[in-house]
Write a protein that holds these residues in place. Structure first.
Motif, mmCIF file in Angstrom:
data_model
loop_
_atom_site.group_PDB
_atom_site.id
_atom_site.type_symbol
_atom_site.label_atom_id
_atom_site.label_comp_id
_atom_site.label_asym_id
_atom_site.label_seq_id
_atom_site.Cartn_x
_atom_site.Cartn_y
_atom_site.Cartn_z
ATOM 1 N N ASP A 165 0.914 -1.285 0.088
ATOM 2 C CA ASP A 165 0.158 -0.023 0.286
ATOM 3 C C ASP A 165 1.039 1.491 -0.033
ATOM 4 O O ASP A 165 0.359 2.507 0.207
ATOM 5 N N VAL A 166 2.227 1.311 -0.276
ATOM 6 C CA VAL A 166 3.173 2.380 -0.306
ATOM 7 C C VAL A 166 2.554 3.217 -1.409
ATOM 8 O O VAL A 166 2.498 2.919 -2.461
ATOM 9 N N ARG A 167 2.094 4.458 -1.241
ATOM 10 C CA ARG A 167 2.031 5.407 -2.234
ATOM 11 C C ARG A 167 3.003 6.701 -1.921
ATOM 12 O O ARG A 167 3.631 6.909 -1.032
ATOM 13 N N CYS A 168 3.255 7.588 -2.825
ATOM 14 C CA CYS A 168 3.737 8.583 -2.812
ATOM 15 C C CYS A 168 3.149 9.819 -2.130
ATOM 16 O O CYS A 168 2.141 10.268 -2.557
ATOM 17 N N ASP A 169 3.583 10.236 -0.951
ATOM 18 C CA ASP A 169 2.922 11.316 -0.019
ATOM 19 C C ASP A 169 2.962 12.679 -0.764
ATOM 20 O O ASP A 169 2.256 13.508 -0.240
ATOM 21 N N THR A 170 4.234 12.797 -1.593
ATOM 22 C CA THR A 170 4.434 14.224 -1.881
ATOM 23 C C THR A 170 3.940 14.534 -3.180
ATOM 24 O O THR A 170 4.096 15.675 -3.690
ATOM 25 N N PHE A 171 3.201 13.713 -3.834
ATOM 26 C CA PHE A 171 2.738 14.024 -5.189
ATOM 27 C C PHE A 171 1.521 14.451 -5.288
ATOM 28 O O PHE A 171 0.614 14.045 -4.612
ATOM 29 N N VAL A 202 14.860 -3.105 -10.679
ATOM 30 C CA VAL A 202 14.477 -1.785 -11.337
ATOM 31 C C VAL A 202 14.064 -0.635 -10.401
ATOM 32 O O VAL A 202 14.715 0.726 -10.354
ATOM 33 N N ILE A 203 13.105 -0.906 -9.458
ATOM 34 C CA ILE A 203 12.677 -0.236 -8.419
ATOM 35 C C ILE A 203 13.870 0.288 -7.413
ATOM 36 O O ILE A 203 13.740 1.432 -6.869
ATOM 37 N N GLU A 204 14.402 -0.749 -6.890
ATOM 38 C CA GLU A 204 15.589 -0.824 -6.118
ATOM 39 C C GLU A 204 16.649 0.426 -6.679
ATOM 40 O O GLU A 204 17.135 1.250 -5.830
ATOM 41 N N ILE A 205 17.054 0.104 -7.881
ATOM 42 C CA ILE A 205 18.054 1.154 -8.357
ATOM 43 C C ILE A 205 17.335 2.623 -8.445
ATOM 44 O O ILE A 205 18.092 3.413 -7.998
ATOM 45 N N THR A 239 17.377 4.086 -4.928
ATOM 46 C CA THR A 239 18.630 4.830 -4.483
ATOM 47 C C THR A 239 18.808 5.854 -5.309
ATOM 48 O O THR A 239 19.668 6.689 -4.494
ATOM 49 N N LEU A 240 18.571 6.210 -6.580
ATOM 50 C CA LEU A 240 18.722 7.208 -7.040
ATOM 51 C C LEU A 240 17.967 8.453 -6.564
ATOM 52 O O LEU A 240 18.413 9.664 -6.468
ATOM 53 N N GLY A 241 16.945 8.154 -5.982
ATOM 54 C CA GLY A 241 15.944 9.212 -5.152
ATOM 55 C C GLY A 241 15.135 9.800 -6.441
ATOM 56 O O GLY A 241 14.830 11.005 -6.149
ATOM 57 N N SER A 242 14.698 9.161 -7.484
ATOM 58 C CA SER A 242 13.917 9.816 -8.511
ATOM 59 C C SER A 242 12.765 10.403 -7.867
ATOM 60 O O SER A 242 12.015 9.775 -6.937
ATOM 61 N N ASP A 243 12.248 11.776 -8.486
ATOM 62 C CA ASP A 243 11.030 12.143 -8.088
ATOM 63 C C ASP A 243 9.921 11.153 -8.717
ATOM 64 O O ASP A 243 8.895 11.075 -8.209
ATOM 65 N N ARG A 276 7.942 -1.410 -4.453
ATOM 66 C CA ARG A 276 8.231 0.070 -4.116
ATOM 67 C C ARG A 276 8.196 0.104 -2.502
ATOM 68 O O ARG A 276 7.285 -0.224 -1.799
ATOM 69 N N THR A 277 9.285 0.903 -1.993
ATOM 70 C CA THR A 277 9.428 1.169 -0.547
ATOM 71 C C THR A 277 9.225 2.560 -0.041
ATOM 72 O O THR A 277 8.850 3.108 1.160
ATOM 73 N N ARG A 278 9.483 3.498 -0.971
ATOM 74 C CA ARG A 278 9.898 5.122 -0.564
ATOM 75 C C ARG A 278 8.663 5.581 -0.844
ATOM 76 O O ARG A 278 7.943 5.499 -1.946
ATOM 77 N N ARG A 279 8.231 6.679 0.113
ATOM 78 C CA ARG A 279 6.871 7.377 0.164
ATOM 79 C C ARG A 279 7.232 8.914 -0.679
ATOM 80 O O ARG A 279 6.396 9.692 -0.731
#
Length: 383
Positions: A8-14, A141-144, A147-151, A187-190
């Motif tokens: 259920d990980v979603r992007c909180d800043t989007f 691909v998601i891990e990479i 790691t890059l910190g893509s928006d 995905r793990t980053r919000r």
């Protein structure tokens, strides 16, 4: 078709909102971790962590770029994830404080052809630098990209060649759907948005089928993939025209790898919000410049004594300070400044063009803007 994703990980800043529409063309605001982007927008391509010939401050102050693109495949191979981690991510490494979108690397992997093998797990390939073998999976691909910190991260997909047989297209689309679901699960980053990619070639039926498969998946945006791979220009326009209405209006609509100025105008007219392409930077290095009055190949002998700027309507540093004659001299002399000045102009022209399109949409005069664009291009021609 309802689809359940356990993660259920979603992007909180989007966030994305449409602020105006004129016909199918629309203006919007895209909020990302590193800033807000006004759409429609063109993204300069910074494949390996740099937009060729441009400093980051020039991209911001002169070009007025709002978001740039990096490439997962190339950055994974060189400098590698450990080096990028040491810097604290791609933004810090390259000194760029605005948003970055990263492609999944799928297009580069699939362009290797005889050097790669597709299987359900992912794609095994031999890299073009050392010849070493690697395995790209949706999870990798998601891990990479995290790691890059893509928006904005792009899901891992397969990009079939133009003219692929329908049986292969069906198999490829089904596999891409499974891979994109795995991207969502991984995905793990919000603070990193994730866009899905629809395929289907130039077939309206296949495009509809694939978007219906992806429609319920919780992507923050959707992209049109598999175009600008060898099809005729009109076929691309027709495909965009019947595809964008199938895409959710509350999400950004991104046309990958396109294109030339006329492509931007025509596809904005058909509802596209986001573009990227190497054309303005690649062509600039050969002295091929885009202007409001057609293309100018400044290396040509006709410009030897030409004291005019590249484009009398352009506000860029190049056009405000240098003549076509001087630019030709730099290019013929193989001076680094020549490609730099041409690149600066081309990117500024592309960003001005989408900015003018946005202004026209906001003021309800997009069709008049579109007609005037084509009129000026036809009057100027190529020289």
């Amino acid at each position: 078709m309802m689809t359940t994703i356990q993660n259920d990980v979603r992007c909180d800043t989007f966030a994305f909102k449409e602020v105006a529409r004129d016909g199918a063309a629309r203006a919007g605001e895209l909020t990302l971790t590193h800033g807000t982007v006004q759409t429609p927008i063109f993204m300069p391509v910074g494949t390996v962590g740099t937009v060729k010939a441009m400093r980051p401050d020039e991209l911001v102050d002169e070009v007025k770029a709002q978001i740039i693109l990096g490439n997962t495949y190339h950055l994974y191979l060189r400098p590698g994830l450990e080096v990028i981690k040491l810097h604290g991510g791609l933004h810090k490494m390259m000194g760029w404080n605005l948003p970055i979108l990263t492609d999944s690397g799928g297009y580069q992997v699939f362009s290797l052809k005889e050097l790669r093998k597709i299987r359900e797990e992912g794609v095994e390939f031999q890299d073009h630098i050392s010849g070493a073998r690697h395995l790209f999976t949706p999870e990798k691909v998601i891990e990479i990209q995290e790691t890059l910190g893509s928006d904005i991260m792009m899901a891992f997909d397969e990009c079939p060649p133009a003219g692929a047989e329908e049986r292969y297209m069906q198999e490829s689309m089904a596999r891409t759907t499974r891979w994109e679901k795995r991207c969502l699960e991984a995905r793990t980053r919000r603070d990193c948005a994730l866009f899905g990619i629809g395929q289907g070639g130039t077939s309206e039926r296949l495009r509809r089928q694939h978007l219906e498969e992806l429609g319920d998946l919780p992507f923050e945006g959707m992209a049109i993939g598999g175009l600008s791979v060898g099809e005729e220009t009109q076929a691309m326009y027709d495909t965009v025209e019947f595809t964008t209405p199938m895409m959710p209006d509350h999400k950004p609509k991104y046309l990958m790898g396109v294109g030339k100025p006329q492509d931007l105008v025509e596809c904005i007219a058909r509802g596209v919000d986001m573009f990227d392409c190497v054309i303005p930077t690649r062509n600039a290095r050969n002295g091929h410049c885009f202007t409001s009055r057609g293309d100018v190949v400044v290396r040509n002998a006709v410009h030897r004594d030409d004291l005019r700027p590249l484009d009398p309507d352009c506000d860029c540093y190049t056009c405000q300070n240098f003549s076509r004659s001087y630019l030709r001299h730099l290019l013929k002399s193989r001076e680094m400044l020549g490609p730099q000045l041409c690149t600066l102009h081309n990117l500024r022209y592309f960003l001005r063009l989408v900015g003018q399109a946005r202004e026209a949409i906001l003021e309800g005069r997009f069709e008049a803007f579109r007609k005037r664009f084509h009129q000026l291009q036809a009057e100027g021609g190529s020289r």
